[in-house]
Design a protein around this motif. Structure first.
Motif, PDB file in Angstrom:
ATOM      1  N   GLN A 114      -1.575   7.215  -2.247  1.00 17.46           N
ATOM      2  CA  GLN A 114      -0.505   6.564  -3.385  1.00 17.46           C
ATOM      3  C   GLN A 114      -0.514   5.136  -3.325  1.00 17.46           C
ATOM      4  O   GLN A 114      -0.205   4.584  -4.581  1.00 17.46           O
ATOM      5  CB  GLN A 114       0.996   7.065  -2.879  1.00 17.46           C
ATOM      6  CG  GLN A 114       1.976   6.790  -3.733  1.00 17.46           C
ATOM      7  CD  GLN A 114       2.037   8.073  -4.631  1.00 17.46           C
ATOM      8  OE1 GLN A 114       1.254   8.470  -4.960  1.00 17.46           O
ATOM      9  NE2 GLN A 114       3.333   8.275  -5.061  1.00 17.46           N
ATOM     10  N   ILE A 115      -0.651   4.142  -2.343  1.00 19.22           N
ATOM     11  CA  ILE A 115      -0.590   2.933  -2.307  1.00 19.22           C
ATOM     12  C   ILE A 115      -1.902   2.543  -3.251  1.00 19.22           C
ATOM     13  O   ILE A 115      -1.741   1.633  -4.053  1.00 19.22           O
ATOM     14  CB  ILE A 115      -0.714   2.293  -0.910  1.00 19.22           C
ATOM     15  CG1 ILE A 115       0.459   2.487  -0.305  1.00 19.22           C
ATOM     16  CG2 ILE A 115      -1.155   0.966  -0.796  1.00 19.22           C
ATOM     17  CD1 ILE A 115       0.527   2.554   1.299  1.00 19.22           C
ATOM     18  N   THR A 116      -2.880   3.200  -2.874  1.00 18.50           N
ATOM     19  CA  THR A 116      -4.207   2.739  -3.921  1.00 18.50           C
ATOM     20  C   THR A 116      -3.909   3.190  -5.490  1.00 18.50           C
ATOM     21  O   THR A 116      -4.287   2.245  -5.952  1.00 18.50           O
ATOM     22  CB  THR A 116      -5.439   3.748  -3.317  1.00 18.50           C
ATOM     23  OG1 THR A 116      -5.704   3.373  -1.979  1.00 18.50           O
ATOM     24  CG2 THR A 116      -6.587   3.156  -4.285  1.00 18.50           C
ATOM     25  N   ILE A 117      -3.461   4.089  -5.620  1.00 22.07           N
ATOM     26  CA  ILE A 117      -3.092   4.376  -7.202  1.00 22.07           C
ATOM     27  C   ILE A 117      -2.082   3.274  -7.607  1.00 22.07           C
ATOM     28  O   ILE A 117      -2.478   2.973  -8.786  1.00 22.07           O
ATOM     29  CB  ILE A 117      -2.660   6.011  -7.224  1.00 22.07           C
ATOM     30  CG1 ILE A 117      -3.375   7.025  -6.882  1.00 22.07           C
ATOM     31  CG2 ILE A 117      -2.057   6.112  -8.834  1.00 22.07           C
ATOM     32  CD1 ILE A 117      -2.744   8.157  -6.666  1.00 22.07           C
ATOM     33  N   LEU A 118      -1.023   2.882  -7.037  1.00 22.74           N
ATOM     34  CA  LEU A 118      -0.028   2.098  -7.426  1.00 22.74           C
ATOM     35  C   LEU A 118      -0.817   0.608  -7.681  1.00 22.74           C
ATOM     36  O   LEU A 118      -0.563  -0.030  -8.836  1.00 22.74           O
ATOM     37  CB  LEU A 118       1.060   1.750  -6.405  1.00 22.74           C
ATOM     38  CG  LEU A 118       2.111   3.157  -6.460  1.00 22.74           C
ATOM     39  CD1 LEU A 118       2.821   3.024  -5.325  1.00 22.74           C
ATOM     40  CD2 LEU A 118       2.732   3.161  -7.755  1.00 22.74           C
TER      41      LEU A 118
ATOM     42  N   ASN B 240       5.802  -3.628  -6.585  1.00 27.78           N
ATOM     43  CA  ASN B 240       7.105  -3.760  -5.527  1.00 27.78           C
ATOM     44  C   ASN B 240       7.104  -2.146  -5.053  1.00 27.78           C
ATOM     45  O   ASN B 240       7.438  -2.111  -3.622  1.00 27.78           O
ATOM     46  CB  ASN B 240       8.248  -4.026  -6.302  1.00 27.78           C
ATOM     47  CG  ASN B 240       8.478  -5.370  -6.675  1.00 27.78           C
ATOM     48  OD1 ASN B 240       8.195  -6.358  -5.878  1.00 27.78           O
ATOM     49  ND2 ASN B 240       9.539  -5.617  -7.530  1.00 27.78           N
ATOM     50  N   CYS B 241       6.807  -1.322  -5.854  1.00 25.19           N
ATOM     51  CA  CYS B 241       6.917   0.016  -5.428  1.00 25.19           C
ATOM     52  C   CYS B 241       5.514   0.458  -4.170  1.00 25.19           C
ATOM     53  O   CYS B 241       5.767   1.086  -3.394  1.00 25.19           O
ATOM     54  CB  CYS B 241       6.572   1.110  -6.575  1.00 25.19           C
ATOM     55  SG  CYS B 241       6.751   2.906  -6.155  1.00 25.19           S
ATOM     56  N   MET B 242       4.597  -0.193  -4.543  1.00 24.21           N
ATOM     57  CA  MET B 242       3.526  -0.401  -3.809  1.00 24.21           C
ATOM     58  C   MET B 242       3.786  -0.982  -2.241  1.00 24.21           C
ATOM     59  O   MET B 242       3.574  -0.244  -1.228  1.00 24.21           O
ATOM     60  CB  MET B 242       2.245  -0.942  -4.219  1.00 24.21           C
ATOM     61  CG  MET B 242       1.091  -1.043  -3.388  1.00 24.21           C
ATOM     62  SD  MET B 242      -0.553  -2.143  -4.083  1.00 24.21           S
ATOM     63  CE  MET B 242       0.236  -3.699  -3.563  1.00 24.21           C
ATOM     64  N   VAL B 243       4.431  -2.045  -2.432  1.00 19.73           N
ATOM     65  CA  VAL B 243       4.907  -2.886  -1.138  1.00 19.73           C
ATOM     66  C   VAL B 243       5.915  -2.011  -0.421  1.00 19.73           C
ATOM     67  O   VAL B 243       5.836  -2.032   0.585  1.00 19.73           O
ATOM     68  CB  VAL B 243       5.543  -4.145  -1.522  1.00 19.73           C
ATOM     69  CG1 VAL B 243       6.133  -4.829  -0.192  1.00 19.73           C
ATOM     70  CG2 VAL B 243       4.165  -5.069  -2.109  1.00 19.73           C
ATOM     71  N   ASP B 244       6.852  -1.241  -1.113  1.00 19.37           N
ATOM     72  CA  ASP B 244       7.929  -0.052  -0.572  1.00 19.37           C
ATOM     73  C   ASP B 244       7.004   0.830   0.069  1.00 19.37           C
ATOM     74  O   ASP B 244       7.460   1.187   1.224  1.00 19.37           O
ATOM     75  CB  ASP B 244       8.784   0.352  -1.525  1.00 19.37           C
ATOM     76  CG  ASP B 244       9.801  -0.887  -2.105  1.00 19.37           C
ATOM     77  OD1 ASP B 244       9.956  -1.686  -1.370  1.00 19.37           O
ATOM     78  OD2 ASP B 244      10.495  -0.448  -2.921  1.00 19.37           O
ATOM     79  N   GLN B 245       5.948   1.319  -0.260  1.00 17.15           N
ATOM     80  CA  GLN B 245       5.279   2.719   0.152  1.00 17.15           C
ATOM     81  C   GLN B 245       4.538   1.824   1.410  1.00 17.15           C
ATOM     82  O   GLN B 245       4.474   2.563   2.495  1.00 17.15           O
ATOM     83  CB  GLN B 245       4.088   2.927  -0.542  1.00 17.15           C
ATOM     84  CG  GLN B 245       4.724   3.679  -1.880  1.00 17.15           C
ATOM     85  CD  GLN B 245       5.028   4.992  -1.426  1.00 17.15           C
ATOM     86  OE1 GLN B 245       4.426   5.634  -0.688  1.00 17.15           O
ATOM     87  NE2 GLN B 245       6.075   5.579  -2.202  1.00 17.15           N
ATOM     88  N   ILE B 246       4.094   0.638   1.423  1.00 15.69           N
ATOM     89  CA  ILE B 246       3.322  -0.092   2.743  1.00 15.69           C
ATOM     90  C   ILE B 246       4.297  -0.073   3.955  1.00 15.69           C
ATOM     91  O   ILE B 246       4.031   0.327   4.901  1.00 15.69           O
ATOM     92  CB  ILE B 246       2.736  -1.295   2.348  1.00 15.69           C
ATOM     93  CG1 ILE B 246       1.620  -1.072   1.148  1.00 15.69           C
ATOM     94  CG2 ILE B 246       2.276  -2.040   3.452  1.00 15.69           C
ATOM     95  CD1 ILE B 246       0.936  -2.330   0.822  1.00 15.69           C
ATOM     96  N   SER B 247       5.640  -0.390   3.469  1.00 14.38           N
ATOM     97  CA  SER B 247       6.457  -0.616   4.400  1.00 14.38           C
ATOM     98  C   SER B 247       6.987   0.752   5.272  1.00 14.38           C
ATOM     99  O   SER B 247       7.122   0.607   6.397  1.00 14.38           O
ATOM    100  CB  SER B 247       7.869  -1.449   3.961  1.00 14.38           C
ATOM    101  OG  SER B 247       7.358  -2.772   3.562  1.00 14.38           O
ATOM    102  N   LYS B 248       7.167   1.457   4.054  1.00 12.63           N
ATOM    103  CA  LYS B 248       7.507   2.829   4.815  1.00 12.63           C
ATOM    104  C   LYS B 248       6.423   3.355   5.634  1.00 12.63           C
ATOM    105  O   LYS B 248       6.985   3.999   6.606  1.00 12.63           O
ATOM    106  CB  LYS B 248       7.845   3.741   3.627  1.00 12.63           C
ATOM    107  CG  LYS B 248       8.235   5.110   3.813  1.00 12.63           C
ATOM    108  CD  LYS B 248       8.663   5.945   2.607  1.00 12.63           C
ATOM    109  CE  LYS B 248       7.477   6.617   2.038  1.00 12.63           C
ATOM    110  NZ  LYS B 248       7.884   7.729   1.107  1.00 12.63           N
TER     111      LYS B 248
END
Length: 166
Positions: free
Chosen positions: A113-117, A145-153
């Motif tokens: 998901q991070i890669t796609i974002l 921002n969505c990508m960073v949130d995914q990374i944090s999660k």
């Protein structure tokens, strides 16, 4: 015995899908566009018939097509395929709008998901540079921002798992 054959069949289908996906990507990278697109469509249908429309492998197909179109500077098609990749990788996300992201919805593969974002954000940024329209830059920022949130999660999940193991 039945479980063995079910497991073996699943492994064979998965191998076939992975092989076709590699072949399709090879064709697309080597200017065999028609054969590559046909192969990607074939592998997508095999995946949908075996796993449904929401599956990690279908997401990989759409993401690969997004990359292909991005490399060709066909950013609208690239963005549409990145959006389809996000939809396929996120069970509860169904938006066709390239300006929408899945937020904190659970994905089949958080790393993917991070890669796609990241790729979607990059294409949105390129669209802003091409058109000068601020909506693309704003959407790129929201996507990052969505990508960073995914990374944090994902990071939090890893640390929670480490704490449980010690």
């Amino acid at each position: 015995a039945c479980d063995f054959w079910k497991h073996s069949k699943h492994e064979l289908i998965s191998e076939k899908i992975q092989t076709l996906l590699c072949f399709g990507k090879y064709c697309l990278k080597n200017n065999k566009t028609e054969e590559g697109l046909q192969t990607m469509d074939k592998v997508r249908m095999i995946c949908e018939n075996n796993y449904g429309k929401k599956h990690y492998l279908i997401s990989k197909i759409y993401n690969s097509l997004g990359d292909f179109y991005s490399e060709k500077n066909d950013l609208i098609n690239a963005l549409n395929y990145y959006q389809k990749a996000l939809q396929a990788n996120t069970p509860d996300f169904n938006s066709n709008q390239i300006f929408n992201n899945p937020g904190d919805l659970k994905a089949f593969s958080d790393i993917y998901q991070i890669t796609i974002l990241k790729q979607k954000g990059s294409s949105l940024k390129k669209m802003n540079a091409r058109t000068g329209e601020i909506k693309y830059l704003y959407a790129a920022a929201e996507t990052y921002n969505c990508m960073v949130d995914q990374i944090s999660k994902l990071k939090d999940h890893i640390f929670d798992t480490e704490d449980k193991l010690t």
